[in-house]
Design an enzyme around this catalytic site. Structure first.
Site, PDB file in Angstrom:
ATOM      1  N   SER A 148       0.827  -1.199   0.000  1.00 30.04           N
ATOM      2  CA  SER A 148       0.000   0.000   0.000  1.00 30.04           C
ATOM      3  C   SER A 148       0.871   1.264   0.000  1.00 30.04           C
ATOM      4  O   SER A 148       1.630   1.474  -0.953  1.00 30.04           O
ATOM      5  CB  SER A 148      -0.970  -0.052   1.175  1.00 30.04           C
ATOM      6  N   ASP A 224     -10.123  -5.524  -3.181  1.00 36.47           N
ATOM      7  CA  ASP A 224      -9.465  -4.500  -2.351  1.00 36.47           C
ATOM      8  C   ASP A 224     -10.369  -3.277  -2.263  1.00 36.47           C
ATOM      9  O   ASP A 224     -10.756  -2.708  -3.292  1.00 36.47           O
ATOM     10  CB  ASP A 224      -8.124  -4.144  -3.010  1.00 36.47           C
ATOM     11  N   HIS A 257      -7.495  -5.852   0.930  1.00 34.88           N
ATOM     12  CA  HIS A 257      -6.285  -5.042   1.143  1.00 34.88           C
ATOM     13  C   HIS A 257      -5.478  -5.502   2.360  1.00 34.88           C
ATOM     14  O   HIS A 257      -4.457  -4.929   2.671  1.00 34.88           O
ATOM     15  CB  HIS A 257      -6.716  -3.583   1.352  1.00 34.88           C
TER      16      HIS A 257
HETATM   17  N1  LIG Z   1      -8.762   3.521   7.842  1.00 34.76           N
HETATM   18  C1  LIG Z   1      -7.941   2.402   8.060  1.00 34.76           C
HETATM   19  C2  LIG Z   1      -6.716   2.482   7.183  1.00 34.76           C
HETATM   20  C3  LIG Z   1      -5.525   1.790   7.682  1.00 34.76           C
HETATM   21  C4  LIG Z   1      -5.108   0.623   6.822  1.00 34.76           C
HETATM   22  O1  LIG Z   1      -5.883  -0.056   6.174  1.00 34.76           O
HETATM   23  N2  LIG Z   1      -3.798   0.391   6.836  1.00 34.76           N
HETATM   24  C5  LIG Z   1      -3.243  -0.674   6.055  1.00 34.76           C
HETATM   25  C6  LIG Z   1      -2.361  -0.067   5.023  1.00 34.76           C
HETATM   26  S1  LIG Z   1      -3.310   1.022   3.979  1.00 34.76           S
HETATM   27  C7  LIG Z   1      -2.178   1.806   3.009  1.00 34.76           C
HETATM   28  O2  LIG Z   1      -1.096   2.153   3.272  1.00 34.76           O
HETATM   29  C8  LIG Z   1      -2.480  -1.605   6.982  1.00 34.76           C
HETATM   30  O3  LIG Z   1      -1.503  -2.202   6.588  1.00 34.76           O
HETATM   31  N3  LIG Z   1      -2.949  -1.706   8.222  1.00 34.76           N
HETATM   32  C9  LIG Z   1      -2.293  -2.473   9.237  1.00 34.76           C
HETATM   33  C10 LIG Z   1      -2.738  -3.894   9.384  1.00 34.76           C
HETATM   34  O4  LIG Z   1      -2.103  -4.602  10.212  1.00 34.76           O
HETATM   35  O5  LIG Z   1      -3.666  -4.336   8.707  1.00 34.76           O
HETATM   36  C11 LIG Z   1      -7.685   2.270   9.527  1.00 34.76           C
HETATM   37  O6  LIG Z   1      -7.154   3.208  10.167  1.00 34.76           O
HETATM   38  O7  LIG Z   1      -8.022   1.253  10.073  1.00 34.76           O
END
Ligand SMILES: N[C@@H](CCC(=O)N[C@@H](CSC=O)C(=O)NCC(=O)O)C(=O)O
Length: 280
Positions: A148, A224, A257
């Protein structure tokens, strides 16, 4: 450099370290995974995969959720996982999850109040590899990957520094940040209103400009939730086709995602990098 934690994993060691970063002007934490032979075969040096994580992450998301250590141990590849931004009470921040701490976008900020600390591009390209190569049994053979926002970082850093990396890969990367809400918000804040400076951090633009072509693998889930609005893999694909860049972009039905997607295909990405990292 201070050892924060050390945990045995697939006969190797998963460790966290804290150090004072000159580039970021604050203390930083990062994680390293070293296969077992690091302890046993003195003098052996491992090639390294640098992993760049996404919005809201620290070094721990990938270390704990991706399941990369088993394959890294089998292949004999070290993993280095930096944090996603400078951090601390003195470091500028924003209430949104997509700007400020946890959202450094792997660039060098030029604007107030960000420019004193937000220099993740220089940190990942220069300072962290120098520290790692001075202190661990690793070679100067490096590959770069991410997810991401970290996929954007891996693409940008690999495309701009082909002499420093053997190969690039990304899961669900932000491919065209100059034309999506996450990128427009972050680049306006960190780089200012002059959009010509944004192109140096836009993978779709950099693919068209690349003079050297590294092996490049991108994996994208078809379910995603950020696909159309934020990630825009078609912009990367179109730019690669137009410039003749050999991009391998794989679409996977049903995947979203999350780290479940990364865990499902991390072995393929590690094996892809191993083909180049382990070639001498
Ligand atoms: N709104 C969400 C967004 C946070 C999120 O989805 N983060 C992803 C990366 S998105 C792009 O860079 C992520 O890797 N999260 C960490 C995980 O362990 O899944 C939110 O704040 O929840």
């Amino acid at each position: 450099m201070e050892l924060v934690s050390s945990t045995k994993c697939f006969d190797g060691l998963q460790r966290q370290y804290r150090h004072d970063s000159d580039v970021l002007n604050c203390p930083m934490r990062f994680a390293v995974y070293l296969p077992q032979e690091a302890e046993e075969e003195k003098g052996h040096k491992y090639p390294v995969l640098y992993w760049l994580s996404g919005l809201t992450c620290t070094d721990e998301n990938f270390s704990q959720k991706a399941g990369a250590q088993r394959v890294a141990a089998e292949l004999g590849i070290a993993l280095v996982i930096p944090d996603t931004s400078p951090r601390g009470e003195d470091v500028a921040d924003d209430p949104g999850y997509d700007l400020g701490q946890g959202a450094g976008f792997y660039l060098n900020a030029t604007q107030e109040p960000w420019k004193q600390h937000y220099r993740m591009y220089d940190y990942v390209v220069r300072e962290l590899p120098q520290l790692v190569e001075q202190n661990f049994p690793v070679s100067e053979r490096r590959a770069i990957a991410g997810h991401s926002m970290g996929g954007h970082g891996a693409l940008v850093i690999g495309l701009r520094n082909p002499e420093r990396y053997t190969s690039i890969s990304a899961f669900s990367p932000i491919c065209n940040p100059i034309a999506c809400p996450w990128g427009e918000k972050a680049f306006s804040a960190y780089l200012g209103a002059d959009k010509s400076s944004w192109e140096d951090y836009d993978a779709a633009t950099l693919v068209s400009r690349a003079s050297e072509q590294l092996p490049l693998l991108v994996s994208q889930g078809e379910e995603d939730q950020f696909l159309e609005e934020q990630l825009k893999p078609h912009a990367l694909e179109t730019a690669a086709e137009a410039s003749g860049y050999p991009l391998k972009l794989e679409h996977h039905a049903g995947y979203d995602h999350s780290y479940y997607f990364i865990a499902s295909f991390i072995e393929q990405h590690l094996c892809f990098h191993a083909d180049y990292l382990l070639k001498h």
